[in-house]
Motif scaffolding. Structure first.
Motif, PDB file in Angstrom:
ATOM      1  N   GLN A 231      -6.245   5.673 -13.170  1.00  0.00           N
ATOM      2  CA  GLN A 231      -5.221   5.283 -12.341  1.00  0.00           C
ATOM      3  C   GLN A 231      -3.680   4.638 -12.966  1.00  0.00           C
ATOM      4  OE1 GLN A 231      -4.051   1.769 -11.531  1.00  0.00           O
ATOM      5  NE2 GLN A 231      -2.497   2.563  -9.749  1.00  0.00           N
ATOM      6  N   GLU A 232      -4.054   4.060 -13.934  1.00  0.00           N
ATOM      7  CA  GLU A 232      -2.810   3.588 -14.831  1.00  0.00           C
ATOM      8  C   GLU A 232      -2.064   4.672 -15.467  1.00  0.00           C
ATOM      9  OE1 GLU A 232      -3.418   0.984 -18.376  1.00  0.00           O
ATOM     10  OE2 GLU A 232      -2.318  -0.502 -17.377  1.00  0.00           O
TER      11      GLU A 232
ATOM     12  N   HIS B 156      -3.324 -10.295  -5.944  1.00  0.00           N
ATOM     13  CA  HIS B 156      -2.823  -9.046  -6.500  1.00  0.00           C
ATOM     14  C   HIS B 156      -2.160  -8.925  -7.772  1.00  0.00           C
ATOM     15  CE1 HIS B 156      -3.824  -6.683  -2.746  1.00  0.00           C
ATOM     16  NE2 HIS B 156      -3.255  -7.784  -2.145  1.00  0.00           N
TER      17      HIS B 156
ATOM     18  N   THR C 239      -0.344   7.001 -13.088  1.00  0.00           N
ATOM     19  CA  THR C 239       0.944   6.609 -12.475  1.00  0.00           C
ATOM     20  C   THR C 239       2.040   6.350 -13.781  1.00  0.00           C
ATOM     21  OG1 THR C 239      -0.409   4.938 -11.128  1.00  0.00           O
ATOM     22  CG2 THR C 239       2.002   4.178 -11.703  1.00  0.00           C
TER      23      THR C 239
ATOM     24  N   ARG D 227      -9.889   2.290 -13.503  1.00  0.00           N
ATOM     25  CA  ARG D 227      -8.554   1.598 -13.701  1.00  0.00           C
ATOM     26  C   ARG D 227      -7.536   2.172 -14.739  1.00  0.00           C
ATOM     27  NH1 ARG D 227      -7.034  -1.446 -17.735  1.00  0.00           N
ATOM     28  NH2 ARG D 227      -9.083  -1.644 -18.641  1.00  0.00           N
TER      29      ARG D 227
ATOM     30  N   GLU E 161      -7.174  -5.774 -10.676  1.00  0.00           N
ATOM     31  CA  GLU E 161      -6.860  -4.624 -11.170  1.00  0.00           C
ATOM     32  C   GLU E 161      -6.903  -3.620 -10.016  1.00  0.00           C
ATOM     33  OE1 GLU E 161      -9.592  -4.242 -14.358  1.00  0.00           O
ATOM     34  OE2 GLU E 161      -8.533  -5.477 -15.678  1.00  0.00           O
ATOM     35  N   THR E 162      -6.051  -2.820  -9.862  1.00  0.00           N
ATOM     36  CA  THR E 162      -6.148  -1.877  -8.736  1.00  0.00           C
ATOM     37  C   THR E 162      -7.118  -0.869  -8.946  1.00  0.00           C
ATOM     38  OG1 THR E 162      -3.341  -2.001  -8.908  1.00  0.00           O
ATOM     39  CG2 THR E 162      -4.521   0.197  -7.819  1.00  0.00           C
TER      40      THR E 162
ATOM     41  N   LEU F 121     -10.130  -2.639  -7.659  1.00  0.00           N
ATOM     42  CA  LEU F 121     -10.295  -2.616  -6.106  1.00  0.00           C
ATOM     43  C   LEU F 121     -10.377  -1.332  -5.431  1.00  0.00           C
ATOM     44  CD1 LEU F 121      -6.980  -4.987  -5.536  1.00  0.00           C
ATOM     45  CD2 LEU F 121      -9.583  -5.588  -5.580  1.00  0.00           C
ATOM     46  N   ILE F 122      -9.996  -0.325  -5.977  1.00  0.00           N
ATOM     47  CA  ILE F 122     -10.240   1.205  -5.496  1.00  0.00           C
ATOM     48  C   ILE F 122     -11.799   1.539  -5.264  1.00  0.00           C
ATOM     49  CG2 ILE F 122      -9.886   3.507  -5.905  1.00  0.00           C
ATOM     50  CD1 ILE F 122      -7.009   3.014  -6.844  1.00  0.00           C
TER      51      ILE F 122
ATOM     52  N   LEU G  38      -7.200  -6.705   2.353  1.00  0.00           N
ATOM     53  CA  LEU G  38      -6.322  -6.472   1.141  1.00  0.00           C
ATOM     54  C   LEU G  38      -4.880  -6.556   1.509  1.00  0.00           C
ATOM     55  CD1 LEU G  38      -8.286  -3.588  -0.933  1.00  0.00           C
ATOM     56  CD2 LEU G  38      -7.732  -5.967  -1.851  1.00  0.00           C
TER      57      LEU G  38
ATOM     58  N   TYR H 224      -9.814  -2.924   3.617  1.00  0.00           N
ATOM     59  CA  TYR H 224      -8.528  -2.302   3.465  1.00  0.00           C
ATOM     60  C   TYR H 224      -7.511  -3.393   4.228  1.00  0.00           C
ATOM     61  CZ  TYR H 224      -4.281   0.823   3.561  1.00  0.00           C
ATOM     62  OH  TYR H 224      -2.997   1.512   3.244  1.00  0.00           O
TER      63      TYR H 224
END
Length: 612
Positions: free
Chosen positions: A228-229, A136, A232, A225, A140-141, A144-145, A128, A125
């Motif tokens: 999450q996308e 970034h 959001t 991913r 891809e978020t 990474l999660i 990052l 963390y």
């Protein structure tokens, strides 16, 4: 582009793990010590049973065998024969003591693995937060999660169980072999007939499934991913009635994850079935051979019983080596994925970077600035301008002209390719990034609010701010009365990304946050695009009342927002095509005048349409 596709050299997984184990290696040493005692006691119990059977029930065997040592420790054959409850009680006590050491083994290993997992999460963390914006941009978020949660958990489970299991298998093998040889060399050879094939079988198995671990982890990251996308952008999905499309889009990576997981599970099931067959065959060979030796009078029943118990204890961890290797293989893949993140270089800090002790005055000088995000055409191509302390510079231009890029370069989210940016007379790239950013208050084009109270979101601008200071900033941003109208006022919780507020409310909360920070430079990146004209006028009047107190850079498409600026520059394709004051540009032929004419005409038409 996925984070894993970086060309940065990766940290060796076991080097990374060894570093993270600092401070916890002692606990693993204690776990292995408890494991050694647990193993030793476990081997004593079968010897007690074997001695009891041979001495108390079948008569005294050959005195040269180690069984006589056990019977001697129990008080002799006559004592045991007269008190058969004693060896039974002794075996129970040995089992209880072994259980205690097993508990200590698990506790020490769990404490160490949990500590390492926590340290890794903190390290990932923290790292990052310090990676450059370019990383970034391509990462891809969801992936990474996945690396910071699921991969760390995979490693934690392996450290808690499999590291100790490997030690257990080695200790069992090293302990069992000499004891079994002392009991009977022939039976030892028979007992180990299929152990080596089992180990080789496990080694071949792990070689076949190793690549599947990476594929399963990668496909799980793709699922994360997409979820999450989708969450959001849930409002956008529903606004365009795209639920079915999103469901179909999720189905593809989910099916791929299912298929790869099933492939891995099928291979694991094949391994377990085959290894079960080998283990049962090994036990059958020992039982059959032992029975033959007993019928010939060259082996006692107690010795065969001991061999069967030893074999059961030995074969189980050896058979578990397949699962151990599987989990270790997963942990190696997880370590590699985490190592890819940790190998990425953080934002560089020059050896001679400058961190001025006094606050900046806010003078900005840009000369022949060039910047591009890659090999494509430069986003900024040779622009120059100067903003004196306390002045307001307005920046106008069509989408993609480089307006927001200028803001990013001033914040050192990116460093320019060539040219110069001087801040208070110093080259920006020679200044410490954190200090530079502490001199700027920013309202981004898409303001981000955290899932906290409105007060906490505004206080982010200055952590120790009092309630009166927060209210003053909210008044300047024309959001105070709106907040007071909420049932919980400044304690009202906003949803993720501020979703429970309107677009204009989010922009004004973000503006209040920036004003509370009270830095030498204020940057507004289209910060009033979502507010109505009346609210915009109120905010602009409040900002004009503070004119000269700080340098202000304003990006906007609504020209009424730019009219009060000291200077205006107009960008097109990364170049300045016009510059001057609002009055000068409105009177001069060009893009600014055309936009001013169009917007005035639209406003007049709307005024006429809405007039009573």
């Amino acid at each position: 582009m996925a984070a894993s596709q970086s060309d940065t050299p990766k940290t060796a997984p076991f080097v990374l793990l060894w570093k993270q184990m600092r401070g916890f290696r002692g606990k693993y040493a204690w776990a292995i010590a408890a494991l050694f005692l647990f193993t030793a006691i476990n081997y004593v119990a079968p010897l007690v049973a074997s001695a009891t059977i041979d001495f108390a029930l079948s008569g005294k065997p050959d005195d040269s065998r180690p069984i006589t040592w056990i019977i001697g420790l129990m008080g002799g054959a006559d004592f045991v024969r007269e008190r058969l409850w004693f060896p039974a009680l002794l075996m129970v006590l040995l089992t209880v003591i072994a259980g205690g050491f097993s508990y200590l083994k698990g506790r020490f290993a769990a404490e160490a693995s949990d500590g390492i997992a926590r340290r890794l999460k903190d390290r990932l963390y923290d790292h990052l937060q310090r990676l450059p914006a370019r990383y970034h941009d391509r990462a891809e978020t969801g992936d990474l999660i996945q690396r910071c949660t699921s991969d760390v958990e995979t490693l934690r489970m392996a450290l808690a169980a499999q590291v100790v299991e490997v030690s257990n298998a080695v200790l069992l093998l090293l302990t069992a072999l000499p004891v079994m040889v002392m009991l009977d060399g022939r039976m030892t050879l028979v007992s180990f007939a299929l152990v080596v094939p089992i180990i080789l079988f496990g080694y071949i198995y792990i070689g076949k499934v190793k690549h599947l671990f990476a594929e399963v982890a990668e496909s799980e990251g793709q699922v994360t991913r997409v979820v999450q996308e989708n969450l959001t952008g849930l409002r956008v999905v529903r606004a365009f009635a795209r639920q079915d499309f999103e469901i179909d889009k999720f189905a593809a990576p989910n099916k791929l994850y299912r298929d790869r997981s099933l492939k891995l599970l099928h291979l694991m099931a094949w391994y377990w079935s085959a290894s079960d067959l080998i283990v049962v065959t090994q036990q059958g060979i020992v039982l059959f051979t032992g029975a033959c030796f007993i019928s010939q009078g060259s082996l006692t029943v107690g010795t065969l019983f001991a061999f069967l118990m030893f074999l059961n204890m030995l074969l189980w961890p050896v058979r578990q080596m397949g699962r151990t290797l599987t989990d270790l293989g997963k942990s190696v893949v997880a370590l590699n994925r985490m190592g890819e993140i940790l190998s990425e270089p953080e934002e560089s800090v020059p050896a001679g970077f400058v961190r001025p002790s006094s606050p900046a005055a806010g003078k900005i000088e840009v000369r022949d600035l060039v910047f591009g995000h890659g090999e494509e055409n430069a986003a900024i191509n040779g622009i120059s301008f100067t903003v004196e302390p306390g002045e307001t510079l307005a920046i106008l231009g069509p989408s993609g002209s480089g307006k927001s890029t200028i803001m990013h370069l001033l914040l050192r989210l990116y460093d320019h390719t060539s040219g110069s940016i001087r801040f208070d007379g110093r080259e920006l790239t020679e200044l410490d990034r954190q200090w530079v950013r502490s001199q700027f208050s920013v309202v981004m084009q898409e303001p981000f609010l955290f899932s906290k109270t409105i007060g906490d979101n505004i206080r982010l601008g200055r952590g120790g701010a009092e309630a009166e200071q927060i209210h003053e900033a909210a008044l300047l941003a024309d959001i105070h009365d709106t907040i007071k109208g909420f049932p919980s006022g400044y304690s009202t919780l906003v949803g993720e990304r501020g979703i429970t507020l309107s677009g204009g409310q989010r922009q004004r909360v973000a503006l209040a946050r920036a004003l509370l920070q009270d830095t030498p430079v204020l940057m507004l990146d289209d910060a009033l695009s979502a507010v109505d004209a009346e609210t915009e006028a109120t905010i602009l009047e409040a900002l004009r009342s503070r004119h000269g107190r700080r340098t202000t850079l304003v990006i906007a498409h609504r020209l009424s927002t730019l009219a009060h600026a000291d200077k205006v520059i107009v960008l097109e394709k990364g170049r300045i095509i016009q510059h001057g004051t609002h009055a000068e540009l409105a009177a001069r032929e060009g893009l600014y005048r055309r936009l001013w004419t169009i917007q005035n005409a639209l406003e007049n038409e709307m005024s006429q349409d809405t007039a009573p």
